[in-house]
Design an enzyme around this catalytic site. Sequence first.
Site, mmCIF file in Angstrom:
data_model
loop_
_atom_site.group_PDB
_atom_site.id
_atom_site.type_symbol
_atom_site.label_atom_id
_atom_site.label_comp_id
_atom_site.label_asym_id
_atom_site.label_seq_id
_atom_site.Cartn_x
_atom_site.Cartn_y
_atom_site.Cartn_z
ATOM 1 C CB CYS A 110 -24.736 41.383 35.344
ATOM 2 S SG CYS A 110 -23.018 41.435 35.461
ATOM 3 C CB CYS A 117 -11.583 35.772 37.521
ATOM 4 S SG CYS A 117 -11.162 36.642 35.808
ATOM 5 C CB CYS A 121 -8.499 43.175 38.241
ATOM 6 S SG CYS A 121 -8.354 42.861 36.259
ATOM 7 C CB CYS A 124 -11.838 42.623 40.551
ATOM 8 S SG CYS A 124 -13.130 41.503 40.046
ATOM 9 C CD GLU A 170 -11.523 38.649 29.512
ATOM 10 O OE1 GLU A 170 -11.703 39.562 30.416
ATOM 11 O OE2 GLU A 170 -12.074 38.692 28.344
ATOM 12 C CG HIS A 225 -10.418 49.619 34.895
ATOM 13 N ND1 HIS A 225 -11.498 49.957 34.977
ATOM 14 C CD2 HIS A 225 -10.620 48.150 34.913
ATOM 15 C CE1 HIS A 225 -12.666 49.103 35.003
ATOM 16 N NE2 HIS A 225 -11.834 47.746 34.819
ATOM 17 C CB CYS A 342 -19.248 46.854 38.804
ATOM 18 S SG CYS A 342 -20.231 47.150 37.803
#
Length: 355
Positions: A110, A117, A121, A124, A170, A225, A342
């Site tokens: 990953c 970012c 969100c 996150c 992103e 989501h 994640c």
Amino acid sequence: MSLKNFFDFNFQTLKQFLSTDLKIEEKKTSMRAKQLWQAVYKKGLEELNHLTTLPVELRDELISKITLKKPKIADTQTSEDGTIKWLIELLDGNKVECVFIPEKTRGTLCISSQVGCTLNCRFCHTGTQRLVKNLDFSEIVNQVMIAKEQLDDWKEQKIITNIVLMGMGEPFYNYDNVKTAVEILKDKDGLNYGPKKITVSTAGIADKIPLAAKEIGTYLALSLHAPTDELRELIMPINKKFKIKDLIEQCKYYAETVNEKITLEYVMLRGVNDSKECANQLTKIMAQFPCKVNLIEFNPWPGVNYLPTEREDMESFSKIIQDAGYISTIRRSRGQDILGACGQLRTESERKKLN
Ligand code: SAH
């Protein structure tokens, strides 16, 4: 003359460089570029000195003009479940994380596309960090190179079989670099990852999706989501800009162009988006384009206000989707003990500064 870094070239610009700066004759540039490219990306060459298949004069000239310098590992953490998280220090001193997740039949790496970012969100961890910078394509590819070096993954049978752009950032807000990086990852003379071995995950930058269908062509994962704009906006501010209706249109186009299902990611937040009603609404979205859903266990991090949905509630949510005739899987959380799961990536360096 200052040294050029090999990893800043794509195959085309490497050929140009060999012909203009190294004065290699036209008919040999392709052959030499391929030799170099394969030595680095296929065999993991770390020093030009070791490239004994080149004539000595050419090798010396290369050494005087090109370096193979890569970012270095600042920290390694290994989880009880075998997941490894590397903190990588880039040549400019910024730090970025990537995670290797070994499974029985495959190994997934990953990787990150940005430091920090812009999306915020709510669930996150990376979202609590401001955007520091877009990664260059070389910095994206080098995460793979460093992981391969660490795992000694240069044999025909790959250890890292799949690559997912699901780390920090992103990807579609760093579109050009992601596009070039994917080209390098796919190159048959180099890293040789087929388009179906790579997944780009987006929070839904709708206007980039059709372009990516034509130019990138990997698997696409959409971080949905929530099944309604109202709810999605609460947890993902980006939904104020790109609505679910547009995402559906663009994903439909992507699925048709690439001839593959889109993976919808759905992180399950207790009492927020995990009701039966949400599951039913989700099936209405799933009816509109070829897709499957991946239910993600929420990974809490220090200071977050959400709780993960109970396992049995995840299963009943999943069953509603399956009963409606769609594929629904539950993603097991990996590497939680090292904050490698994640949405937990957030560089140590930033965290230390905050404390
Ligand atoms: N910006 C891209 C890629 C990075 S995030 C995107 O949004 O898709 C990769 C995935 O992890 C996304 O689906 C993201 O929503 C999810 N995620 C973020 N935080 C999480 C958390 N704490 N627990 C579980 N999944 C999370």
